[in-house]
Design an enzyme around this catalytic site. Structure first.
Site, short mmCIF file in Angstrom:
data_model
loop_
_atom_site.label_atom_id
_atom_site.label_comp_id
_atom_site.label_asym_id
_atom_site.label_seq_id
_atom_site.Cartn_x
_atom_site.Cartn_y
_atom_site.Cartn_z
N GLU A 314 22.33 -43.53 -21.72
CA GLU A 314 21.88 -44.92 -21.82
C GLU A 314 20.36 -45.11 -21.85
OE1 GLU A 314 25.37 -47.63 -20.09
OE2 GLU A 314 24.23 -46.63 -18.52
C1 ACM Z 1 27.43 -43.80 -17.68
O1 ACM Z 1 28.43 -44.47 -17.34
N1 ACM Z 1 26.38 -44.41 -18.18
C2 ACM Z 1 27.41 -42.37 -17.54
#
Ligand code: ACM
Length: 706
Positions: A314
């Protein structure tokens, strides 16, 4: 890692011949995870005292496990008065090293006879698992505790059976990790993955860079001495500790003390909100690798496990896109784009970790053909991503489907499989799938209620990762989940025991006051909202706001509501016709629950300010019970509801399905909708096949959106 075997389950019941967890028949044992092979030979009254000896040399791990096992057996089974000792002899091969590695043979065989038992295992880890199985054998029956007599031959399907705990977003101290390690051992999980850094906290002491935790944690972090103690505690239970340091994104807590290493100028402070944030390390600066080199080398020495997780998830790209020097670096180095830069960054980390003898693990986003093949993919996106990784030659672990923080029912986490039959992988590719892990992300949990989010549902994940793939019967899973829930409590989990603590947040010391019994009923019949919906309902909440509301006291899956829904299903969809005799007993439950909802809604919020947010769900519960009662009476009498009546009742029920500020939902709404639809359509039942009838009822009463 050893090649994973696939074993056909082979359960023989003395009374019933072949019985199988896959075919809908109850397993003949209460054990969870279900063993690979069981041959039942009978049963005997359970002696109240377990006496264990080891043939040959013991080791400290086995001694500690034996002592715990004897205590747990005695504290449970001795009640009932039959005090004779029951002798277990353990014969085991190599001790296995003091620190588990994930490549040991964890198998065991257990022969449980009337005169005593023998446990054989190639390693002490197998012996630990066999001991836990023996501890789960005694069953409470009307005549007292009985002990099934059996020969059990058992081994894990996957070598990596994990639980991840996020200690960054809400700090989780030593005792939380320790008691969850105790619970993990009960269900044969063997990897504790600690998510140690994120935007909201840097939770491990660094001696080379004390400023990292010093400025990034509010003082809430593990010292290295504490971490050594945790690793030793885990090792005694056969559990590895895999640390995660999430970079380059999710890195706000890193750049609080090192703003010069962020991709845009600071200053930065610890993030208090939940979500995906912009701060990301600058992979173009050598100083970034100097810091990571110091830190990761230090961590490679602290953590004995071969695997170090570097996150990698992310990165939203905002800071990298906005920094012209970073974009120029991408061009100058022929890296193509941000993904190329991420691969460059990971290759640098790989080199640092390889020097310390470690393998790099990261979330899906690290997957890139440019990376060395001994990197490991931890997939939060799904078994498809894992199959892609395996096709490229990478080992993988499945986390997707096992996100227990989302508060879905145990059944949702039970069926996802790291190796679904649809994956179409060759035997060599299948061997790349090492297992999986439940993930306890900590936006919405505190040390007070984290156990209730992890247990008992994680036992369902443990079964998926240990037991043969064919063990997939959901009602049978729930039958044993209730039993293993009690065993987990005996081993130290507070998932049930902290219920009163959470109630005290709502009513202070007045647990015995009038109305509190009704509040208990309400708490037992609501669930926290699912997925990440809570953030939208409680936008004022953040890391600094205590989690002491109705949603925090409620369990992720209401057991009475689940049982009610199962009973409704049986009543409406019994082969051949509606079981109308059931309606009266179900109506009785709804009557009691509805009265409890009304009492909380009408009388308690004035006395207890914390219960103001409970008024809406309490009213919703009362509504659902009243509407459900109408439907049950119509079914009991065989009097169909008219079309107008159905619409009216559905309308009446609607507020019970609306989001409310307590961020709870009322799971009874779904079965009540089914009851209404069936009550309206019951005149057609006789002319429809079982399948047509189910499909008619279900399509008239869509469940509330989750
Ligand atoms: C995640 O849930 N961003 C690993």
């Amino acid at each position: 890692m050893p090649l994973r075997n696939s074993f056909a389950i082979c359960l023989f019941s003395a009374a019933a011949g072949l019985a199988s967890g896959a075919g809908g028949a109850p397993l003949p044992l209460d054990v969870m995870p279900a063993p690979a092979e069981v041959r039942l030979t009978g049963s005997t009254p359970a002696p109240g005292k377990l006496v264990v000896s080891v043939a040959g040399a013991s080791d400290p791990r086995l001694d500690a496990a034996i002592s715990r096992a004897e205590d747990r057996w005695q504290s449970r089974v001795s009640a009932g008065g039959y005090q004779a000792p029951y002798r277990l002899v353990i014969e085991r091969g190599d001790a296995a090293g003091p620190i588990p590695t994930g490549s040991e043979d964890e198998s065991y065989t257990l022969e449980v006879g009337a005169a005593g038992a023998t446990l054989r295992a190639p390693t002490s880890l197998g012996a630990l698992h066999g001991l836990e199985t023996l501890l789960q054998l005694p069953r409470l029956e009307q005549s007292g505790w009985s002990l099934p007599l059996a020969t059990i031959s058992d081994r894990p399907r996957f070598p990596w059976r994990g639980l991840m705990i996020d200690v960054a977003r809400h700090w989780q101290p030593m005792e939380v990790i320790e008691r969850n390690l105790d619970a993990m051992a009960v269900v044969k999980l063997n990897v504790m993955h600690l998510h140690l850094t994120d935007d909201q906290g840097f939770r491990i002491e660094s001696l080379t860079h004390p400023e990292l935790a010093g400025k990034g944690s509010d003082g809430k972090y593990f010292t290295q001495a504490q971490m050594r103690a945790l690793i030793a505690y885990a090792a005694l239970r056969g559990i590895r500790v895999v640390p995660e340091f999430d970079v380059p994104g999710h890195a706000t807590s890193w750049v609080v003390s090192h703003p010069e290493l962020a991709s845009m100028p600071g200053p930065y402070s610890i993030e208090r909100q939940w979500g995906v944030f912009n701060p990301v390390l600058d992979p173009t600066q050598e100083a970034t690798y100097a810091l990571l080199g110091d830190f990761l080398s230090e961590m490679a020495a602290l953590f004995p496990d071969r695997f170090i997780h570097v996150g990698g998830d992310e990165n939203n790209g905002v800071q990298w896109n906005a920094n012209p020097a970073i974009q120029a670096f991408i061009r100058d180095h022929g890296l193509k784009d941000n993904a190329g830069l991420h691969a460059y960054f990971n290759k640098r980390l790989y080199a640092i970790l390889a020097k310390g003898g470690k393998r790099l693990v990261g979330w899906d986003e690290i997957l890139n053909p440019l990376l060395p093949r001994d990197c490991v993919i931890d997939s939060w996106r799904g078994p498809g991503a894992l199959a892609t990784a395996a096709g490229l030659g990478f080992d993988g672990i499945l986390a997707n489907g096992f996100y227990i923080d989302l508060c879905f029912p145990a059944s949702d986490h039970y069926l996802p499989d790291p190796l679904p039959p649809t994956a179409g992988l060759s035997a060599a590719e299948q061997a790349h799938v090492l297992g999986g892990e439940a993930t306890m992300w900590a936006e919405w949990v505190t040390p007070e209620n984290i156990d209730s989010r992890i247990w008992p549902r994680t036992a369902a994940v443990a079964e998926r990762l240990w037991s043969p793939a064919s063990v997939r019967d959901v009602p049978e899973m729930y039958r044993r989940l209730a039993i293993v829930g009690a065993r987990l409590g005996e081993a130290g989990s507070l998932h049930d025991r902290n219920a009163d603590l959470m109630l005290r947040h709502l009513v202070g010391a007045n647990l015995g006051a009038p109305g509190v019994a009704s509040l208990r009923t309400l708490v037992s019949l609501v669930e926290p909202v699912k997925h990440y919906d809570r953030g939208g309902l409680q936008v004022w909440s953040n890391q600094l706001v205590p989690l002491v509301g109705l949603a925090d006291a409620a369990k992720p899956e209401s057991e009475p509501a689940r049982q009610f829904a199962a009973a409704v299903d049986r009543m409406l969809f019994a082969a051949g016709g509606i079981d109308r005799a059931q309606a009266a007993s179900l109506e009785g439950s709804l009557g009691r629950w509805g009265a409890a909802g009304s009492e909380v809604a009408e009388h308690m919020a004035d006395t207890y300010p914390a219960l103001r947010e409970a008024v809406a769900p309490a009213k919703g519960l009362a509504l659902a019970c009243s509407v459900g009662g109408d439907a049950l009476r119509a079914l009991a009498q065989g009097t169909p509801l008219g079309k107008g009546q159905l619409a009216e009742e559905m309308e009446l029920l609607a507020p019970a399905a609306e989001p409310n500020p307590s961020a709870t939902l009322i799971p009874l709404v779904a079965p009540v909708r089914l009851l209404l639809a069936a009550a309206a359509a019951q005149g057609e039942r006789a002319s429809l096949s079982d399948e047509q009838w189910r499909s008619w009822v279900v399509s008239t009463a869509p469940p509330p959106a989750r």
